[in-house]
Design a protein around this motif. Structure first.
Motif, mmCIF file in Angstrom:
data_model
loop_
_atom_site.group_PDB
_atom_site.id
_atom_site.type_symbol
_atom_site.label_atom_id
_atom_site.label_comp_id
_atom_site.label_asym_id
_atom_site.label_seq_id
_atom_site.Cartn_x
_atom_site.Cartn_y
_atom_site.Cartn_z
ATOM 1 N N THR B 38 0.910 -1.096 0.040
ATOM 2 C CA THR B 38 -0.004 0.067 0.138
ATOM 3 C C THR B 38 0.892 1.279 -0.014
ATOM 4 O O THR B 38 0.536 2.192 -0.630
ATOM 5 C CB THR B 38 -0.874 0.088 1.050
ATOM 6 N N THR B 63 -4.463 -4.061 4.810
ATOM 7 C CA THR B 63 -5.605 -4.228 3.727
ATOM 8 C C THR B 63 -6.203 -5.355 3.766
ATOM 9 O O THR B 63 -5.406 -6.620 3.530
ATOM 10 C CB THR B 63 -4.527 -3.783 2.296
ATOM 11 N N ASP B 87 -4.388 -2.512 -5.473
ATOM 12 C CA ASP B 87 -3.767 -2.912 -4.234
ATOM 13 C C ASP B 87 -4.469 -4.098 -3.528
ATOM 14 O O ASP B 87 -5.522 -4.091 -3.133
ATOM 15 C CB ASP B 87 -3.728 -1.709 -3.359
HETATM 16 MG MG LIG Z 1 -1.682 -2.809 2.240
#
Ligand SMILES: [Mg+2]
Ligand SMILES: Nc1nc2c(ncn2[C@@H]2O[C@H](COP(=O)(O)OP(=O)(O)OP(=O)(O)O)[C@@H](O)[C@H]2O)c(=O)[nH]1
Lengths: 125, 221
Positions: B38, B63, B87
């Motif tokens: 990220t 994430t 992502d």
């Molecule tokens: Mg991440």
């Protein structure tokens, strides 16, 4: 999980044992064994697709009090030559070790060797 | 629906775009948890669109849902690449909620929720692999590169003949060893970067334009 008095089981699995299984059967077999607390060494490992599916199935099976996932170490497919590829010789996945993550830890891996340890105090006694 | 829209939605036009529209690639940022995916996504967006992708944390599995931004154009003066950037959640083979409690001081409830969401994130990341045209595989250059996750991601991309760039991240850290990553994966380009400081990211952008702009015959797995 493994019973306290039963020690830790290592099963060395020849490619003949798994070669008649479909991918789904193979993954089911492996995950069941590992959830029972066994460590498996596969003579022929898994294809990349099977590896990805095994991770996916593992995630679905994680139960935070009894099963935290797997430890797995294997090698990439054997590199095959141009002519073999032309004649449709399939890549053979190489040796792979798979075990429950609460028991088995990958220490190091290089191109020729996979080093693992049993996590102390977790069923080793 | 007008005729034009209907044409745009049709399989035929999708086929045409597949054949001729190849400079528009869907690129996934992949890797194990906590390697800086990220941070890199944010860096790319900041450099080219001024946007941000998502939150960054020292706690793994920050994430837990894939996030994406479309139509990001990067160029290096000569050539350019327009991409949709995804992502992805870090892929792992095990997730132990006790790690969040013991190492990061999270409460038991929070840890269990995070762990549960993390397992779903891993599945989502793997599913996205089917939909992607190329991958920036982020590795932490301070750590042992031979994790199964890296092997599995590379194997899946190679089986479909799709391009992979390895970003050897955290090169600013004292114990970083990009040479280890280079010797571990000789068959793919390894670009040492620091997503945190931006070090050598121009080089990564040039490689992305070069590798992801190429026309390839994509194979479905
Ligand atoms: Mg991440
Ligand atoms: N020193 C250093 N730290 C970095 C670098 N890139 C990221 N980090 C740190 O690494 C940690 C994880 O960064 P993230 O970007 O959240 O990592 P991620 O790969 O997205 O992690 P998940 O979403 O959990 O899979 C954070 O503490 C970042 O500040 C870098 O280039 N150098």
């Amino acid at each position: 999980m493994v019973k306290k008095d039963s020690g830790i089981t290592f099963n060395l699995i020849s490619h003949q044992k798994l070669e008649h299984y479909s991918s789904a059967e193979k993954l089911k077999y492996i995950l069941n064994e590992v959830k029972e607390g066994r460590i498996l060494v596969l003579e022929h490992g898994l294809t990349p697709t099977e590896q990805a599916q095994l991770i996916e199935h593992t995630m679905k099976e994680i139960n935070h009090d009894t099963f935290i996932g797997i430890e797995i170490g294997g090698y990439e497919n054997e590199k095959i030559g141009f002519f073999q590829r032309v004649f449709g010789v399939a890549k053979k996945p190489r040796m792979t070790v798979i075990g429950p993550a609460h028991l088995l830890r990958m220490v190091h891996k290089d191109n020729d060797m996979i080093e693992t340890t049993i996590i102390p105090g977790k069923g080793a006694n | 629906m007008g005729l034009l829209e209907r044409f745009r939605e049709s399989r035929f036009s999708k086929m045409i775009f597949k054949i001729f529209g190849k400079n528009h690639a869907k690129i996934g940022i992949y890797g194990p948890p906590n390697v800086g995916k990220t941070t890199l996504a944010n860096r790319i967006l900041r450099d080219w669109t001024g946007d941000i992708m998502g939150s960054v944390s020292e706690v793994p599995h920050e994430t837990r849902r894939a996030k994406w931004k479309n139509n990001i154009r990067i160029d290096n003066g000569g050539s350019s690449l327009t991409m949709d950037l995804v992502d992805t959640p870090g892929i792992a083979t095990k997730i132990d909620f006790k790690e969040f409690m013991n190492m990061y001081g999270m409460t038991k409830d929070d840890s269990r929720v995070r762990a549960k969401e993390a397992t779903e994130g891993v599945i989502e990341a793997i599913r996205w692999l089917d939909d992607i045209d190329g991958v920036v595989l982020v590795m932490d250059a301070t750590q042992d590169p031979f994790t199964q996750v890296n092997v599995t991601i590379i194997g899946n991309l190679e089986a479909r003949n799709l391009p992979i760039l390895i970003a050897a991240n955290k090169i600013d850290a004292e114990n970083a060893s990009p040479a280890t990553l280079k010797s571990a994966f000789p068959q793919h380009p390894v670009i040492p970067i620091s997503a945190l400081t931006g070090y050598n990211t121009e080089n990564l952008y040039s490689m992305m334009i070069k590798e992801f702009g190429k026309k390839r015959h994509k194979q479905r797995r």
